[in-house]
Design an enzyme around this catalytic site. Sequence first.
Site, PDB file in Angstrom:
ATOM      1  N   ALA A  43       0.853  -1.196   0.000  1.00 41.42           N
ATOM      2  CA  ALA A  43       0.000   0.000   0.000  1.00 41.42           C
ATOM      3  C   ALA A  43       0.886   1.241   0.000  1.00 41.42           C
ATOM      4  CB  ALA A  43      -0.904   0.003   1.229  1.00 41.42           C
ATOM      5  N   ASP A  44       0.314   2.316  -0.467  1.00 45.67           N
ATOM      6  CA  ASP A  44       0.991   3.604  -0.419  1.00 45.67           C
ATOM      7  C   ASP A  44      -0.049   4.669  -0.099  1.00 45.67           C
ATOM      8  OD1 ASP A  44       3.658   4.929  -0.947  1.00 45.67           O
ATOM      9  OD2 ASP A  44       2.292   6.183  -2.112  1.00 45.67           O
ATOM     10  N   THR A  45       0.274   5.541   0.830  1.00 49.49           N
ATOM     11  CA  THR A  45      -0.645   6.608   1.238  1.00 49.49           C
ATOM     12  C   THR A  45       0.050   7.959   1.094  1.00 49.49           C
ATOM     13  OG1 THR A  45      -1.759   5.158   2.822  1.00 49.49           O
ATOM     14  CG2 THR A  45      -2.013   7.537   3.162  1.00 49.49           C
TER      15      THR A  45
END
Length: 129
Positions: A72-74
């Site tokens: 994931a990347d935020t």
Amino acid sequence: MPRIILASQSPRRRQLLGQIGLTDFDILVPDADESYDPSLTPQEIVSSISRKKEAEAARALAGDSDAVFLAADTMVFLDGLRLGKPHSEAEAFEMLSALSGREHLVCTGVTVCRGDRLETRPETTAVRF
């Protein structure tokens, strides 16, 4: 059950997996290229980086074609501009001041893959504080 690999060093992501009952997983922190085309939308940016961590870096590092990979990347965006991680207390105060009383977007791209199947989904939340 196949091996589950979290491609993240985030303590929060480990905690979230535990909250849904996943406690038996490995962590591999890939050295993925997090550059992106600035013409992409915030959702496209986080999706692209999530896929890079997942498909390119973590799978190559693990060498396990049967494993389930999760990455994931935020990112936070204010007025269309990405806010990175602050490098000092003063910079953090400046960012929080800019966000205060205004709406900003928190975008996360999540990628899950196993073998040749790869799925990426972005999620965006408008936040005001």
